[in-house]
Design an enzyme around this catalytic site. Structure first.
Site, PDB file in Angstrom:
ATOM      1  N   GLU A 178       0.833  -1.198   0.000  1.00 25.46           N
ATOM      2  CA  GLU A 178       0.000   0.000   0.000  1.00 25.46           C
ATOM      3  C   GLU A 178       0.872   1.255   0.000  1.00 25.46           C
ATOM      4  O   GLU A 178       0.951   1.999   0.990  1.00 25.46           O
ATOM      5  CB  GLU A 178      -0.988  -0.052   1.170  1.00 25.46           C
ATOM      6  N   HIS A 420     -18.205 -10.341   4.400  1.00 29.08           N
ATOM      7  CA  HIS A 420     -16.912  -9.738   4.712  1.00 29.08           C
ATOM      8  C   HIS A 420     -16.288 -10.445   5.903  1.00 29.08           C
ATOM      9  O   HIS A 420     -16.940 -10.608   6.939  1.00 29.08           O
ATOM     10  CB  HIS A 420     -17.074  -8.244   5.037  1.00 29.08           C
ATOM     11  N   HIS A 490      -8.054  -8.914   0.605  1.00 26.69           N
ATOM     12  CA  HIS A 490      -7.358  -7.643   0.808  1.00 26.69           C
ATOM     13  C   HIS A 490      -6.145  -7.862   1.713  1.00 26.69           C
ATOM     14  O   HIS A 490      -6.170  -8.737   2.583  1.00 26.69           O
ATOM     15  CB  HIS A 490      -8.299  -6.607   1.431  1.00 26.69           C
ATOM     16  N   GLU A 509      -6.766  -7.110  -3.415  1.00 26.07           N
ATOM     17  CA  GLU A 509      -6.364  -5.707  -3.332  1.00 26.07           C
ATOM     18  C   GLU A 509      -4.850  -5.660  -3.554  1.00 26.07           C
ATOM     19  O   GLU A 509      -4.396  -5.426  -4.667  1.00 26.07           O
ATOM     20  CB  GLU A 509      -6.750  -5.143  -1.976  1.00 26.07           C
ATOM     21  N   GLU A 515      -9.387   3.218  -1.600  1.00 22.93           N
ATOM     22  CA  GLU A 515      -9.589   3.575  -0.188  1.00 22.93           C
ATOM     23  C   GLU A 515      -8.596   4.642   0.266  1.00 22.93           C
ATOM     24  O   GLU A 515      -8.881   5.414   1.171  1.00 22.93           O
ATOM     25  CB  GLU A 515      -9.511   2.343   0.711  1.00 22.93           C
TER      26      GLU A 515
HETATM   27  C1  NOJ Z   1      -8.835  -2.553   4.631  1.00 23.74           C
HETATM   28  C2  NOJ Z   1      -9.516  -2.937   3.384  1.00 23.74           C
HETATM   29  O1  NOJ Z   1      -8.724  -2.662   2.259  1.00 23.74           O
HETATM   30  C3  NOJ Z   1     -10.832  -2.208   3.324  1.00 23.74           C
HETATM   31  O2  NOJ Z   1     -11.457  -2.417   2.085  1.00 23.74           O
HETATM   32  C4  NOJ Z   1     -11.678  -2.656   4.478  1.00 23.74           C
HETATM   33  O3  NOJ Z   1     -12.857  -1.935   4.477  1.00 23.74           O
HETATM   34  C5  NOJ Z   1     -10.958  -2.442   5.793  1.00 23.74           C
HETATM   35  N1  NOJ Z   1      -9.649  -2.975   5.745  1.00 23.74           N
HETATM   36  C6  NOJ Z   1     -11.682  -3.095   6.940  1.00 23.74           C
HETATM   37  O4  NOJ Z   1     -11.621  -4.481   6.813  1.00 23.74           O
HETATM   38 CA    CA Z   2      -6.262  -2.305   2.265  1.00 20.10          CA
END
Ligand code: NOJ
Ligand code: CA
Length: 708
Positions: A178, A420, A490, A509, A515
């Site tokens: 990231e 999720h 992710h 991800e 984000e």
């Molecule tokens: C990081 C993730 O990339 C994001 O999409 C998610 O909402 C948050 N973590 C919480 O799990």
């Molecule tokens: Ca993330």
């Protein structure tokens, strides 16, 4: 004599010198003859390879082998003799379950070199596959008495560059991709390294100066070189250390908690090391080399694997409008003075039944198939930053998330719920709950899961890219396949083409996604991700934001999303994934119907893809034909102000089409004027050249349909 010809002759001559200098040198040519790999062992018996393109070096003499940990009889670095070699050719066409094309071509020449270490009798083979678009090679250890178990201290594999190339790089790391992508000369990486390594660096950064893969390079002669790995299975992920005096990248594997870098039992094959090469950047993006080096699909019945667009009760949390958590009074819950049913809600919980149903209505009305809801399950009050072992159980909803009701409502509206699972980095806890969690999903009609690995890993001291974690991600994907569940992970390790073998791994991800637009990505970020991330597989970038002024969602958030409307639209084409989000809120789409029309219309399944323009950090334009249809969609993202002249010569000749064009307005500007765009309709044919405008951080998108 022409200067270039003269140069070519000198280079050819020096390559010949090399092959005669080392008597045992082996040569392998790509099917079209432009790439050549040379392999040999030097005087000390160290394996060495090199790679040329049109007789120019891509990779100079580079070492191969392994340094072992606590090995009493020495390393796997020298003393090798070539026992024998085998060459072969391969050519197949295979059909991916989902992808950018109906079929992928897998054509290469292969050289297998069987080596034996004289003093120890240990055997190691190196298999080279040379495609027209690059090289893959891996180490293979047959099962053998003298080498059964070993632990790696470091892999020696080098990638010796010919000069101080331009690099598009992420700082080396054991835990996260990231980061923004930095463009610099190789020689500048060291001085820029600490500045770029801002993200919780002390915890995650590697202990040497280096970079992550996929690493994109460009030579001063205009050659594009992309270094990565394929089929990362039961092995730590690769980083690359830099030797900036000599422009050599050296493999730096991710350690485990004890510092070891891979526990191996023979028979064993390592992941492939990959080098994609072309003098045209578009070829890097269309390369299927990484997929081709993975095994064919291991799942027999793939009928349940379904690409889709999805919405989510998500962006409103990312921006701080609502929360994942249910109560502020977690203390009482924690010490047993209250339970969630009796705890006082703070009133800003996003995953409440009413809100979720509102999203379902909107998705259903607009033909969007999937619906993700985050913060539906208990635990979010205390999930972050404390490395707690047991946070989530993955089966208990918050009191205001009426799971049966939502389940039945979604079903009645033709929308598929997406579960999720945030693991909070506690892999141990997730694996303990996995079967129960997946059964719970299936009982309630959920066929897809978004997993997440935020925070430091438990077991303590392990890293996101270590062998243990690599095995965990694979365990989850395989287990999910048993339950017919699709996965979108992710914070997992970089992708290495494993979706060929396990196509239920729809997306990941594993990079800086939308984000981070709450604070702002670099304006050319989207022109880099296809080179530095998508080489290994699709990304859940989560496009589709059309309202940029974040204080309208959260008065404390004064940021503007660093994009334009048409940058968001274009990325539906340039960021290929079979699981594509429409990430904004229903009310924002209702307020921006012209942009939403494209998001609603753009498909996720394709029969053909043509990269029309590409330059890392500058621009990417791609045309894709809808699966089994005659409709085309083209999209662009741009890191510079630029007008593209797009020839529509890929359309069927003689057919009239209607094109609908979304493009940045002349005065559009990220930050101050991001909503300036035009939508126009015109007739086009295969002879048309479209002039399309994109600003820095912007883009354009076009749909083209035959007039019937
Ligand atoms: C990081 C993730 O990339 C994001 O999409 C998610 O909402 C948050 N973590 C919480 O799990
Ligand atoms: Ca993330």
């Amino acid at each position: 004599m022409h200067k270039n010809l003269f140069k070519a002759i000198i280079l050819t001559f020096s390559i010949l010198m090399f092959t005669t200098w080392i008597s045992s040198a082996q040569e392998l040519s790509s099917p079209n003859g432009r790439l050549k790999t040379y392999f040999s062992v030097d005087k000390s018996g160290q394996p060495i390879y090199r790679l040329t393109y049109d007789n120019k070096y891509v990779v100079k003499d580079s070492k191969l082998g392994f340094i072992l940990l606590n090995d009493r009889i020495g390393n796997l670095t020298d003393g090798f003799n070539i026992i024998n070699t085998e060459t072969s050719s391969f050519d197949e066409t295979w059909s991916p379950v989902w992808g950018e094309e109906d079929t992928y071509r897998n054509k290469y020449n292969e050289l297998l070199v069987n080596l034996k270490q004289l003093g120890t009798g240990r055997e190691m083979a190196i298999r080279f596959r040379l495609f027209d678009d690059g090289l893959g090679f891996r180490y293979e250890f047959p099962s053998q008495k003298n080498l059964t178990y070993f632990t790696i201290k470091e892999e020696v594999t080098e990638f010796a560059m010919t000069g101080n190339h331009t690099a598009f790089w992420l700082p080396g790391d054991y835990d996260t991709e990231e980061y923004d992508v930095t463009e610099s000369r190789i020689s500048e990486i060291r001085s820029l390294y600490n500045k770029e390594r801002t993200y919780n660096a002390s915890q995650h950064g590697m202990d040497k100066i280096g970079v992550q893969t996929p690493l994109q390079l460009k030579t001063d002669d205009g050659l594009y070189i992309n270094i990565h790995e394929a089929a990362l299975i039961d092995f730590p992920a690769i980083n690359l250390e830099i030797d900036d005096n000599n422009f050599i990248f050296r493999t730096h594997l991710t350690p485990d908690a004890t510092g070891a870098k891979g526990h191996v039992q023979t028979a064993f094959n390592t992941p492939w090391r990959t080098i994609i090469v072309s003098d045209d950047a578009r070829d890097i993006l269309s390369s299927k080399l990484v997929y081709n080096l993975n095994e064919p699909c291991a799942i027999k019945d793939v009928s349940w694997i379904k690409p889709m667009k999805y919405m989510g009760v998500w962006w409103e949390m990312i921006t701080g409008k609502t929360h994942w958590s249910y109560t502020d009074d977690f203390f009482s819950v924690q010490i047993g003075k209250s339970d969630y049913k009796n705890a006082k809600p703070h009133g800003r919980h996003g995953a409440n039944t009413k809100n979720v149903m509102r999203y379902i209505d909107f998705a259903s009305k607009n033909g969007i198939k999937g619906m993700l809801v985050e913060g539906w399950n208990i635990g979010w009050e205390d999930w972050f930053g404390h490395q707690k072992d047991y946070v989530f159980d993955f089966v208990t909803p918050y009191p205001d998330f009426d799971l049966p009701r939502i389940r039945d409502y979604a079903k009645s509206k033709g929308v598929k719920m997406i579960m999720h699972h945030e693991t909070s980095g506690s892999i141990r806890n997730y694996e303990r709950h996995l079967d129960k969690a997946f059964s719970f999903m299936k009982t309630n009609g959920y066929d897809a899961v978004k997993t997440g690995y935020v925070g430091n890993i438990i077991p303590y001291g392990e890293y996101h890219y270590g062998q243990w974690l690599v095995n965990h991600y694979m365990y989850v994907v395989k287990k999910a396949a048993e339950y017919k569940i699709m996965v979108n992970a992710h914070e997992a390790v970089h992708m290495t083409g494993l979706s060929r073998t396990y196509p239920n791994l729809l997306s990941q991800e594993s990079a800086k996604g939308q984000e981070f637009q709450t604070s702002g990505n670099k304006l050319n970020h989207l022109t880099l991700l296809p080179f530095t991330r998508l080489i290994g597989g699709p990304m859940d970038y989560t496009p589709g934001i059309v309202m940029f002024d974040l204080k309208k969602l959260n008065p404390n958030n004064h940021n503007m999303v660093q994009t334009t409307i048409c940058n968001q639209l274009g990325s539906y084409l340039t960021m290929y994934t079979p699981l594509q989000m429409a990430a904004d809120l229903p009310e924002h789409y209702e307020a921006e119907p012209r942009a939403f029309e494209f998001i609603k219309d753009v498909p996720v399944m394709w029969s053909e893809s043509k990269y029309l323009e590409a330059e890392p950090g500058r621009y990417i334009s791609v045309a894709r034909r809808e699966k089994g249809k005659r409709n085309w969609y083209i999209g662009n993202v741009s890191g510079v102000n630029r007008v593209s002249a797009i020839k529509l010569d890929f359309l069927e000749p003689g057919v009239k089409y209607e094109a609908k064009i979304w493009q940045d307005g002349k005065d559009a500007k990220v930050g101050s004027n991001p909503y300036d765009y035009t939508v126009s309709v015109r007739k086009v044919s295969s002879k048309t050249i479209l002039k399309l405008n994109a600003v820095e951080g912007g883009g354009w998108a076009v749909s083209i349909k035959p007039i019937l």
